[in-house]
Design a protein around this motif. Sequence first.
Motif, PDB file in Angstrom:
ATOM      1  N   GLU A 136       0.993  -1.221  -0.022  1.00  0.00           N
ATOM      2  CA  GLU A 136      -0.066  -0.122   0.094  1.00  0.00           C
ATOM      3  C   GLU A 136       0.858   1.182  -0.098  1.00  0.00           C
ATOM      4  O   GLU A 136       1.794   1.139   0.900  1.00  0.00           O
ATOM      5  CB  GLU A 136      -1.028   0.034   1.266  1.00  0.00           C
ATOM      6  CG  GLU A 136      -2.122   1.106   1.030  1.00  0.00           C
ATOM      7  CD  GLU A 136      -3.054   1.125   2.409  1.00  0.00           C
ATOM      8  OE1 GLU A 136      -3.323   2.209   2.913  1.00  0.00           O
ATOM      9  OE2 GLU A 136      -3.571   0.099   2.411  1.00  0.00           O
ATOM     10  N   ASN A 153       0.408   5.330  -0.461  1.00  0.00           N
ATOM     11  CA  ASN A 153      -0.568   6.709  -0.445  1.00  0.00           C
ATOM     12  C   ASN A 153      -1.774   6.078  -0.553  1.00  0.00           C
ATOM     13  O   ASN A 153      -2.882   6.757  -1.205  1.00  0.00           O
ATOM     14  CB  ASN A 153      -0.122   7.637  -1.922  1.00  0.00           C
ATOM     15  CG  ASN A 153       0.655   8.704  -1.453  1.00  0.00           C
ATOM     16  OD1 ASN A 153       0.811   8.954  -0.243  1.00  0.00           O
ATOM     17  ND2 ASN A 153       0.975   9.631  -2.392  1.00  0.00           N
ATOM     18  N   GLY A 160      -3.281   3.435  -1.655  1.00  0.00           N
ATOM     19  CA  GLY A 160      -3.694   2.721  -2.690  1.00  0.00           C
ATOM     20  C   GLY A 160      -2.717   1.447  -2.747  1.00  0.00           C
ATOM     21  O   GLY A 160      -1.538   1.710  -2.617  1.00  0.00           O
ATOM     22  N   PRO A 186      -0.579   3.062 -10.838  1.00  0.00           N
ATOM     23  CA  PRO A 186      -2.013   3.638 -10.496  1.00  0.00           C
ATOM     24  C   PRO A 186      -2.547   3.607 -11.782  1.00  0.00           C
ATOM     25  O   PRO A 186      -2.110   4.411 -12.588  1.00  0.00           O
ATOM     26  CB  PRO A 186      -1.806   4.915  -9.829  1.00  0.00           C
ATOM     27  CG  PRO A 186      -0.319   4.883  -8.797  1.00  0.00           C
ATOM     28  CD  PRO A 186       0.646   4.053 -10.023  1.00  0.00           C
ATOM     29  N   ASN A 187      -3.881   3.214 -11.897  1.00  0.00           N
ATOM     30  CA  ASN A 187      -4.464   3.552 -13.032  1.00  0.00           C
ATOM     31  C   ASN A 187      -4.085   2.377 -14.231  1.00  0.00           C
ATOM     32  O   ASN A 187      -4.365   2.625 -15.420  1.00  0.00           O
ATOM     33  CB  ASN A 187      -4.679   4.790 -13.417  1.00  0.00           C
ATOM     34  CG  ASN A 187      -5.144   5.618 -12.399  1.00  0.00           C
ATOM     35  OD1 ASN A 187      -5.906   5.336 -11.455  1.00  0.00           O
ATOM     36  ND2 ASN A 187      -4.998   7.036 -12.535  1.00  0.00           N
ATOM     37  N   ASP A 203      -4.656  -0.396  -7.583  1.00  0.00           N
ATOM     38  CA  ASP A 203      -5.775   0.483  -7.267  1.00  0.00           C
ATOM     39  C   ASP A 203      -5.792   1.713  -8.148  1.00  0.00           C
ATOM     40  O   ASP A 203      -4.464   2.337  -8.281  1.00  0.00           O
ATOM     41  CB  ASP A 203      -5.696   0.911  -5.782  1.00  0.00           C
ATOM     42  CG  ASP A 203      -6.054  -0.232  -4.846  1.00  0.00           C
ATOM     43  OD1 ASP A 203      -6.541  -1.196  -5.324  1.00  0.00           O
ATOM     44  OD2 ASP A 203      -6.003   0.348  -3.483  1.00  0.00           O
ATOM     45  N   GLN A 219      -5.858   5.731  -8.514  1.00  0.00           N
ATOM     46  CA  GLN A 219      -5.539   6.800  -7.850  1.00  0.00           C
ATOM     47  C   GLN A 219      -5.672   8.139  -8.389  1.00  0.00           C
ATOM     48  O   GLN A 219      -5.549   8.223  -9.700  1.00  0.00           O
ATOM     49  CB  GLN A 219      -4.051   6.652  -7.279  1.00  0.00           C
ATOM     50  CG  GLN A 219      -3.599   5.629  -6.358  1.00  0.00           C
ATOM     51  CD  GLN A 219      -3.782   6.006  -5.067  1.00  0.00           C
ATOM     52  OE1 GLN A 219      -4.835   6.662  -4.548  1.00  0.00           O
ATOM     53  NE2 GLN A 219      -2.914   5.612  -4.397  1.00  0.00           N
ATOM     54  N   MET A 259       1.801  12.098 -10.498  1.00  0.00           N
ATOM     55  CA  MET A 259       1.247  11.008  -9.500  1.00  0.00           C
ATOM     56  C   MET A 259       1.964   9.612  -9.532  1.00  0.00           C
ATOM     57  O   MET A 259       2.333   9.041  -8.467  1.00  0.00           O
ATOM     58  CB  MET A 259      -0.031  10.781  -9.838  1.00  0.00           C
ATOM     59  CG  MET A 259      -0.629  10.030  -8.867  1.00  0.00           C
ATOM     60  SD  MET A 259      -2.452   9.170  -9.194  1.00  0.00           S
ATOM     61  CE  MET A 259      -2.185   8.226 -10.903  1.00  0.00           C
ATOM     62  N   ARG A 260       2.362   9.097 -10.755  1.00  0.00           N
ATOM     63  CA  ARG A 260       3.052   7.881 -10.868  1.00  0.00           C
ATOM     64  C   ARG A 260       4.423   7.937 -10.345  1.00  0.00           C
ATOM     65  O   ARG A 260       5.063   7.020  -9.679  1.00  0.00           O
ATOM     66  CB  ARG A 260       2.956   7.260 -12.225  1.00  0.00           C
ATOM     67  CG  ARG A 260       1.499   6.980 -12.723  1.00  0.00           C
ATOM     68  CD  ARG A 260       1.544   6.684 -14.314  1.00  0.00           C
ATOM     69  NE  ARG A 260       0.146   6.135 -14.494  1.00  0.00           N
ATOM     70  CZ  ARG A 260      -0.117   6.345 -15.845  1.00  0.00           C
ATOM     71  NH1 ARG A 260       0.293   6.805 -16.694  1.00  0.00           N
ATOM     72  NH2 ARG A 260      -1.388   5.744 -15.962  1.00  0.00           N
ATOM     73  N   THR A 297       4.624   7.938  -6.621  1.00  0.00           N
ATOM     74  CA  THR A 297       3.935   6.470  -6.045  1.00  0.00           C
ATOM     75  C   THR A 297       5.232   5.779  -6.463  1.00  0.00           C
ATOM     76  O   THR A 297       5.698   4.572  -5.360  1.00  0.00           O
ATOM     77  CB  THR A 297       2.887   6.011  -7.225  1.00  0.00           C
ATOM     78  OG1 THR A 297       1.747   6.714  -6.747  1.00  0.00           O
ATOM     79  CG2 THR A 297       2.615   4.393  -6.590  1.00  0.00           C
ATOM     80  N   ASN A 309     -11.616  -1.328  -7.438  1.00  0.00           N
ATOM     81  CA  ASN A 309     -11.764   0.108  -8.021  1.00  0.00           C
ATOM     82  C   ASN A 309     -12.942   0.657  -8.197  1.00  0.00           C
ATOM     83  O   ASN A 309     -13.110   1.961  -8.337  1.00  0.00           O
ATOM     84  CB  ASN A 309     -10.813  -0.123  -9.215  1.00  0.00           C
ATOM     85  CG  ASN A 309      -9.418  -0.182  -9.122  1.00  0.00           C
ATOM     86  OD1 ASN A 309      -8.766   0.418  -8.498  1.00  0.00           O
ATOM     87  ND2 ASN A 309      -8.531  -0.919 -10.236  1.00  0.00           N
ATOM     88  N   ARG A 316     -13.707   2.435  -5.260  1.00  0.00           N
ATOM     89  CA  ARG A 316     -12.715   3.563  -5.106  1.00  0.00           C
ATOM     90  C   ARG A 316     -13.071   4.776  -6.001  1.00  0.00           C
ATOM     91  O   ARG A 316     -13.034   5.990  -5.601  1.00  0.00           O
ATOM     92  CB  ARG A 316     -11.149   3.102  -5.442  1.00  0.00           C
ATOM     93  CG  ARG A 316     -10.659   2.283  -4.589  1.00  0.00           C
ATOM     94  CD  ARG A 316      -9.284   2.112  -5.013  1.00  0.00           C
ATOM     95  NE  ARG A 316      -8.386   2.899  -4.898  1.00  0.00           N
ATOM     96  CZ  ARG A 316      -7.627   3.350  -3.767  1.00  0.00           C
ATOM     97  NH1 ARG A 316      -7.964   2.935  -2.574  1.00  0.00           N
ATOM     98  NH2 ARG A 316      -6.811   4.534  -3.880  1.00  0.00           N
TER      99      ARG A 316
END
Length: 293
Positions: free
Chosen positions: A7, A9, A11, A61-62, A67, A69, A78-79, A82, A177, A180
């Motif tokens: 996990e 952040n 997600g 993520p995505n 998950d 995010q 963002m990635r 992560t 998802n 989420r």
Amino acid sequence: MADAEVEVNGGVVVYELIGPSDGEVVVITPGGRFGKDYGGVHELADGLAAGGKRVLLWDRPNCGRSDIQLFGRSESHMRAETLGLLLDELGIDRVVAAGGSGGARDMIVFTMLYPEKVRKLATWSIVGGTYSTMSLAGVYILNELRVIRSQGVEGIIKLGGASGFGWAGLCEANPRNADRLRAIGDEEFERVMTRWLDAFIPKPNEAIPGVPDFEFAQIAVPTLIIRGGEKDYDHPKRTSLEVHALIKGSRLVEPPWPEDAWEQAVRATTEGRGSLFDPWAQAVPTLLEFIDE
């Protein structure tokens, strides 16, 4: 090793490590919203592992089974954040950051944000230019904005699209998802997508989407850039030349695949004969030589 989860952040990120446990860690990041198990990715990883590398594959993520995010300046930012936190969780101090297509952008941003975590950077099939950038706005954002405004999150949960890009596929691969997305809600989903759209508005001071040219001065690690193909409209030759000019001391090399390899792969994928990233395994000798220097 088999797939594992951690996990980050808030997600879950799905990842795996391939190759000898004492090998230098190389992170491979593919493009699009494709996961680590999309065709061509493991073939590249296996080649590097055979050369003694410890390869980290991850579902961003995505992508894949990780998950969903939605945060950050852009999806690539963002990635990158992560990945930085994922490496901390795994106790990995430094890596060779390698990525193609959208993954090239992700790894460039990662190197900017976490220079202390990167020993070398290798990129190929870099997106840039008016056609490529505006095309991605349609691939990643515009349908999402249309659907969220007309159908809400329930419409997003059912939204398909080209292989590797559909939110419906992400919800099918990871049943968490859908919930989420409902927790994110219509307003926040639209707000983040509107912000992420800005990265794909072509700007004269951005060789690659969402990254101002001046930020490339932050990259001080040895960098390898595999030149874009002459006929590759999604990853134009010009963009690889611009990135080479922006990263001081970077090395630009000829592609190890045909000049129209991307177009051939697109055609084959459309006809059900392969995957977009099938040519990437041809880069194994080039990447190993660069990593081992």
